[in-house]
Design a protein around this motif. Structure first.
Motif, PDB file in Angstrom:
ATOM      1  N   MET A   1      74.834  47.374 -16.811  1.00  0.00           N
ATOM      2  CA  MET A   1      76.188  47.762 -16.473  1.00  0.00           C
ATOM      3  C   MET A   1      77.154  46.896 -17.278  1.00  0.00           C
ATOM      4  O   MET A   1      77.038  45.690 -17.318  1.00  0.00           O
ATOM      5  N   GLU A   2      78.099  47.538 -17.922  1.00  0.00           N
ATOM      6  CA  GLU A   2      79.061  46.830 -18.750  1.00  0.00           C
ATOM      7  C   GLU A   2      80.424  46.810 -18.052  1.00  0.00           C
ATOM      8  O   GLU A   2      80.865  47.818 -17.511  1.00  0.00           O
ATOM      9  N   TYR A   3      81.058  45.653 -18.063  1.00  0.00           N
ATOM     10  CA  TYR A   3      82.373  45.493 -17.440  1.00  0.00           C
ATOM     11  C   TYR A   3      83.440  45.339 -18.510  1.00  0.00           C
ATOM     12  O   TYR A   3      83.197  44.784 -19.573  1.00  0.00           O
ATOM     13  N   LEU A   4      84.632  45.816 -18.199  1.00  0.00           N
ATOM     14  CA  LEU A   4      85.790  45.645 -19.067  1.00  0.00           C
ATOM     15  C   LEU A   4      86.789  44.713 -18.394  1.00  0.00           C
ATOM     16  O   LEU A   4      86.931  44.741 -17.169  1.00  0.00           O
ATOM     17  N   THR A   5      87.490  43.920 -19.193  1.00  0.00           N
ATOM     18  CA  THR A   5      88.556  43.066 -18.656  1.00  0.00           C
ATOM     19  C   THR A   5      89.798  43.911 -18.405  1.00  0.00           C
ATOM     20  O   THR A   5      89.869  45.077 -18.815  1.00  0.00           O
ATOM     21  N   THR A   6      90.779  43.328 -17.756  1.00  0.00           N
ATOM     22  CA  THR A   6      92.021  44.053 -17.487  1.00  0.00           C
ATOM     23  C   THR A   6      92.708  44.459 -18.794  1.00  0.00           C
ATOM     24  O   THR A   6      93.283  45.544 -18.869  1.00  0.00           O
ATOM     25  N   ILE A   7      92.622  43.625 -19.797  1.00  0.00           N
ATOM     26  CA  ILE A   7      93.242  43.946 -21.093  1.00  0.00           C
ATOM     27  C   ILE A   7      92.536  45.137 -21.734  1.00  0.00           C
ATOM     28  O   ILE A   7      93.182  46.059 -22.235  1.00  0.00           O
ATOM     29  N   GLU A   8      91.211  45.143 -21.707  1.00  0.00           N
ATOM     30  CA  GLU A   8      90.451  46.259 -22.282  1.00  0.00           C
ATOM     31  C   GLU A   8      90.718  47.557 -21.519  1.00  0.00           C
ATOM     32  O   GLU A   8      90.872  48.621 -22.123  1.00  0.00           O
ATOM     33  N   MET A   9      90.780  47.464 -20.179  1.00  0.00           N
ATOM     34  CA  MET A   9      91.077  48.656 -19.375  1.00  0.00           C
ATOM     35  C   MET A   9      92.490  49.164 -19.656  1.00  0.00           C
ATOM     36  O   MET A   9      92.722  50.367 -19.721  1.00  0.00           O
ATOM     37  N   SER A  10      93.439  48.247 -19.833  1.00  0.00           N
ATOM     38  CA  SER A  10      94.821  48.662 -20.087  1.00  0.00           C
ATOM     39  C   SER A  10      94.942  49.391 -21.420  1.00  0.00           C
ATOM     40  O   SER A  10      95.698  50.349 -21.539  1.00  0.00           O
ATOM     41  N   GLU A  11      94.200  48.953 -22.431  1.00  0.00           N
ATOM     42  CA  GLU A  11      94.209  49.638 -23.723  1.00  0.00           C
ATOM     43  C   GLU A  11      93.579  51.024 -23.605  1.00  0.00           C
ATOM     44  O   GLU A  11      94.066  51.987 -24.194  1.00  0.00           O
ATOM     45  N   LYS A  12      92.517  51.122 -22.823  1.00  0.00           N
ATOM     46  CA  LYS A  12      91.812  52.394 -22.642  1.00  0.00           C
ATOM     47  C   LYS A  12      92.674  53.394 -21.866  1.00  0.00           C
ATOM     48  O   LYS A  12      92.706  54.575 -22.187  1.00  0.00           O
ATOM     49  N   TRP A  13      93.390  52.912 -20.820  1.00  0.00           N
ATOM     50  CA  TRP A  13      94.160  53.797 -19.940  1.00  0.00           C
ATOM     51  C   TRP A  13      95.649  53.831 -20.278  1.00  0.00           C
ATOM     52  O   TRP A  13      96.415  54.529 -19.636  1.00  0.00           O
ATOM     53  N   ASN A  14      96.076  53.045 -21.269  1.00  0.00           N
ATOM     54  CA  ASN A  14      97.460  53.002 -21.728  1.00  0.00           C
ATOM     55  C   ASN A  14      98.444  52.619 -20.613  1.00  0.00           C
ATOM     56  O   ASN A  14      99.493  53.238 -20.451  1.00  0.00           O
ATOM     57  N   ILE A  15      98.074  51.602 -19.823  1.00  0.00           N
ATOM     58  CA  ILE A  15      98.978  50.995 -18.851  1.00  0.00           C
ATOM     59  C   ILE A  15      98.859  49.483 -18.987  1.00  0.00           C
ATOM     60  O   ILE A  15      97.927  48.992 -19.617  1.00  0.00           O
ATOM     61  N   THR A  16      99.780  48.736 -18.399  1.00  0.00           N
ATOM     62  CA  THR A  16      99.809  47.284 -18.603  1.00  0.00           C
ATOM     63  C   THR A  16      98.660  46.582 -17.867  1.00  0.00           C
ATOM     64  O   THR A  16      98.195  47.064 -16.830  1.00  0.00           O
ATOM     65  N   PRO A  17      98.219  45.442 -18.405  1.00  0.00           N
ATOM     66  CA  PRO A  17      97.185  44.655 -17.721  1.00  0.00           C
ATOM     67  C   PRO A  17      97.623  44.241 -16.318  1.00  0.00           C
ATOM     68  O   PRO A  17      96.811  44.176 -15.400  1.00  0.00           O
TER      69      PRO A  17
END
Length: 44
Positions: A1-17
């Protein structure tokens, strides 16, 4: 299972960390865990 940080998730979903952190703390992101001061979300 791979986890993303808040910064990586924000880039993927185009919202702020900061918004990702709020959503995690509210329990609105399934599978999110807190490691230290950082929220991690499952990469789907």
């Amino acid at each position: 299972m791979e986890y993303l940080t808040t910064i990586e998730m924000s880039e993927k979903w185009n919202i702020t960390p900061r918004r990702i952190g709020v959503l995690c703390s509210e329990g609105r992101i399934d599978g999110a865990i807190k490691k230290g001061k950082t929220w991690l979300g499952i990469n789907e």
